[in-house]
Design an enzyme around this catalytic site. Structure first.
Site, mmCIF file in Angstrom:
data_model
loop_
_atom_site.group_PDB
_atom_site.id
_atom_site.type_symbol
_atom_site.label_atom_id
_atom_site.label_comp_id
_atom_site.label_asym_id
_atom_site.label_seq_id
_atom_site.Cartn_x
_atom_site.Cartn_y
_atom_site.Cartn_z
ATOM 1 N N GLY A 237 0.797 -1.222 0.000
ATOM 2 C CA GLY A 237 0.000 0.000 0.000
ATOM 3 C C GLY A 237 0.823 1.261 0.000
ATOM 4 O O GLY A 237 0.283 2.361 0.168
ATOM 5 N N PRO A 275 6.107 -4.362 -0.098
ATOM 6 C CA PRO A 275 6.004 -3.261 -1.057
ATOM 7 C C PRO A 275 6.183 -3.750 -2.488
ATOM 8 O O PRO A 275 7.026 -4.608 -2.758
ATOM 9 C CB PRO A 275 7.156 -2.338 -0.645
ATOM 10 C CG PRO A 275 8.167 -3.268 -0.040
ATOM 11 C CD PRO A 275 7.356 -4.318 0.672
ATOM 12 N N GLY A 276 5.387 -3.208 -3.389
ATOM 13 C CA GLY A 276 5.526 -3.516 -4.804
ATOM 14 C C GLY A 276 5.764 -2.243 -5.589
ATOM 15 O O GLY A 276 6.877 -1.926 -5.993
ATOM 16 N N ARG A 277 4.678 -1.460 -5.771
ATOM 17 C CA ARG A 277 4.782 -0.241 -6.565
ATOM 18 C C ARG A 277 5.798 0.738 -5.978
ATOM 19 O O ARG A 277 6.389 1.526 -6.708
ATOM 20 C CB ARG A 277 3.410 0.410 -6.719
ATOM 21 C CG ARG A 277 2.896 1.133 -5.488
ATOM 22 C CD ARG A 277 1.589 1.876 -5.753
ATOM 23 N NE ARG A 277 0.481 0.947 -5.907
ATOM 24 C CZ ARG A 277 -0.172 0.762 -7.055
ATOM 25 N NH1 ARG A 277 0.180 1.437 -8.128
ATOM 26 N NH2 ARG A 277 -1.172 -0.088 -7.116
ATOM 27 N N ASP A 332 -5.651 -1.412 -12.172
ATOM 28 C CA ASP A 332 -4.988 -0.743 -11.051
ATOM 29 C C ASP A 332 -5.541 0.662 -10.823
ATOM 30 O O ASP A 332 -4.963 1.432 -10.059
ATOM 31 C CB ASP A 332 -3.475 -0.691 -11.324
ATOM 32 C CG ASP A 332 -2.664 -0.393 -10.087
ATOM 33 O OD1 ASP A 332 -3.018 -0.905 -9.007
ATOM 34 O OD2 ASP A 332 -1.676 0.359 -10.196
ATOM 35 N N CYS A 360 -8.339 -3.368 -31.873
ATOM 36 C CA CYS A 360 -9.643 -3.161 -32.504
ATOM 37 C C CYS A 360 -10.779 -3.024 -31.499
ATOM 38 O O CYS A 360 -11.945 -2.914 -31.892
ATOM 39 C CB CYS A 360 -9.940 -4.322 -33.454
ATOM 40 S SG CYS A 360 -8.811 -4.416 -34.858
ATOM 41 N N ASP A 361 -10.465 -3.048 -30.223
ATOM 42 C CA ASP A 361 -11.487 -2.939 -29.184
ATOM 43 C C ASP A 361 -11.790 -1.470 -28.902
ATOM 44 O O ASP A 361 -10.886 -0.666 -28.647
ATOM 45 C CB ASP A 361 -10.992 -3.623 -27.907
ATOM 46 C CG ASP A 361 -12.091 -3.783 -26.866
ATOM 47 O OD1 ASP A 361 -13.132 -3.100 -26.981
ATOM 48 O OD2 ASP A 361 -11.907 -4.583 -25.936
ATOM 49 N N TYR A 389 2.436 -2.692 -12.064
ATOM 50 C CA TYR A 389 1.243 -3.330 -12.617
ATOM 51 C C TYR A 389 1.008 -2.896 -14.064
ATOM 52 O O TYR A 389 -0.089 -2.509 -14.449
ATOM 53 C CB TYR A 389 0.030 -3.050 -11.733
ATOM 54 C CG TYR A 389 0.234 -3.546 -10.324
ATOM 55 C CD1 TYR A 389 0.148 -4.904 -10.034
ATOM 56 C CD2 TYR A 389 0.565 -2.669 -9.296
ATOM 57 C CE1 TYR A 389 0.377 -5.376 -8.749
ATOM 58 C CE2 TYR A 389 0.798 -3.130 -8.004
ATOM 59 C CZ TYR A 389 0.698 -4.485 -7.741
ATOM 60 O OH TYR A 389 0.932 -4.953 -6.467
#
Length: 461
Positions: A237, A275-277, A332, A360-361, A389
């Site tokens: 977080g 921790p990641g981000r 995210d 094409c979406d 992410y």
């Protein structure tokens, strides 16, 4: 510690005053006369190391276990392994990646409360003992597949003020926690601690305080049941860039007193986090190229003001989108901002614009509305803080390939990395103490040095 050599992946060592953004400009210059203007990243591994130094200063009692799911690039994991972080793995594949770099199993926590039995057995056969749980069914699976596991009880938190909430899916209530501890005792499974996660993108640091307090309650329950718990995992977080409302040190200034109150340093409790981000968000900058453009005129409103009635909206199509790096918008809740690779003229007119991905979406929209000067096919846009992410969840939908990543690191940070590997962290080293030492960036990187690229004034986005 894991090994770290720039030969493991292509990492360019930079001269003093030569930055990651200079490399980005240089890469753009290299393809300026080509039709192959593919999207690409420039990732500064030195930024990851600086984040670690910042962590050590701000949370001295908390050992980081990097959340591999956030960005599983081999260069990132290698860098963090070399400086001694632990790793939060959520699957067999992530465990394989980390252990393949020489990380010992005691530096891994299998932090997925809901695991496939075959993957629990894989963890057992490879020495990974720490793992989380939050249900009786998970306890019974572990008792059969990995009876020597060291379990960590995941508790629910109030994550109502987080960008990405997790406690709806994971975490036991305080009432359920006692029942689970009693059941673990019956099954003769060792519970060594408590974990929680306040949600990704936490916007209220007081959430950590309540969660730490709740963890203390569960520790006390464990003592009553007969466990000697010694691990607290405070989850993730933590913000990874400076464009967030809540700064990293604002969070840590609240966490540290809570830890000292409920788990004082003489309590014998080891504290870790996931921790990641925090580690990777700001290290990555993405460059995308405009591959198509469309002008849409607003309908006549009946106004006598010609500028109002005939104002145009510009639609830009670029070669990465929400099925690729910008999946962070969907999964995210990211809000990205396009920056210009070239500085606009002072008197240049700005237009209402939107930015779209290449698939094409019709849902492949990156920015719904922004204000940009008129740009053209072949021009570049930059997106900063794109390390979290993004690459880990990118797909090749419609046949569009993931962008290449070019890794860089300053000479001084490279030297510090080698020193850490050989002798550990120098005493009193801090983020601001790390300078740069002069050397030929062309010699180290193997690239031609463009005079324009080495001028800091040319980087204005």
């Amino acid at each position: 510690m894991g090994s770290f050599t720039k030969e493991e992946f292509d990492c360019h060592i930079l001269d003093e005053g030569f930055t990651a953004k200079d490399i980005l400009d240089q890469k753009i210059n290299e393809v300026s006369s080509s039709d192959d203007k593919d999207a690409f990243y420039v990732a500064d591994l030195g930024d990851v190391l600086k984040k670690h130094l910042r962590w050590l200063k701000a949370l001295p009692r908390v050992t980081p276990f990097y959340a591999v799911k956030c960005n599983d690039s081999r260069a990132i994991v290698s860098t963090l392994a070399a400086i001694g972080t632990g790793f939060d793995c959520a699957s067999k594949t992530e465990i394989q990646l980390v252990q393949g770099l020489g990380v010992p199993p005691e530096r891994i926590i299998y932090a997925n409360p809901c695991k496939q039995v075959s993957q629990i057995k894989y963890a057992a056969s490879n020495g990974v003992q720490m793992m989380t749980f939050d249900s009786e069914i998970e306890l019974m699976k572990v008792a059969r597949a990995h009876p020597k596991a060291k379990l960590v009880l995941r508790i629910a938190t109030d994550d109502s003020k987080a960008v990405c909430r997790l406690s709806v899916k994971f975490g036991a209530t305080l009432k359920t926690s006692r029942l689970l501890l009693e059941r673990a005792k019956e099954l003769n499974i060792d519970v060594i601690g408590v974990s929680f996660h306040v949600g990704s993108g936490c916007t209220d640091p007081e959430t950590f305080v309540q969660a730490v307090s709740d963890a203390r309650c569960v520790f006390d329950m464990g003592t009553e049941v007969g466990f000697s718990m010694y691990l607290l995992d405070i989850g993730g977080g933590f913000p990874g860039s400076e464009d967030t409302k809540l700064k990293f040190e604002e969070i840590t200034s609240v966490i540290n007193p809570a830890l000292d109150k409920y788990f004082p340093s003489d309590s014998g409790v080891r504290i870790i986090a996931e921790p990641g981000r925090y580690y990777v968000a700001s290290a990555f900058t993405l460059a995308v190229n405009i591959i198509a453009k469309k002008t849409v005129w607003k309908e006549q409103t009946g106004s006598d003001d010609e500028d109002e009635s005939n104002e145009q909206t510009l639609m830009y199509y670029v070669n990465d989108g929400v099925y690729g790096s910008f999946n962070c918008i969907l999964y995210d809740h990211a809000h990205v901002k396009a920056l210009l690779q070239k500085r606009p003229k002072p008197d240049e007119k700005y237009y209402s614009s939107s930015i779209w991905g290449p698939t094409c979406d019709g849902l492949d929209r990156i920015v719904e509305r922004c204000s940009l000067p008129e740009m053209h096919v072949g021009d570049w846009m930059l997106f900063e803080n794109m390390g979290a992410y993004t690459v880990a969840a990118a797909s090749t939908f419609n046949g569009f390939q993931r962008p290449n990543i070019y890794y860089v690191m300053s000479r001084s940070m490279w030297q510090l990395m080698k020193q850490i590997q050989s002798h550990g962290f120098p005493p009193e080293v801090e983020e601001q103490d790390v300078g740069t030492l002069p050397m030929s960036c062309a010699q180290e990187s193997g690239m031609d040095r463009h005079p324009a690229a080495c001028a800091s004034a040319s980087i204005n986005v």
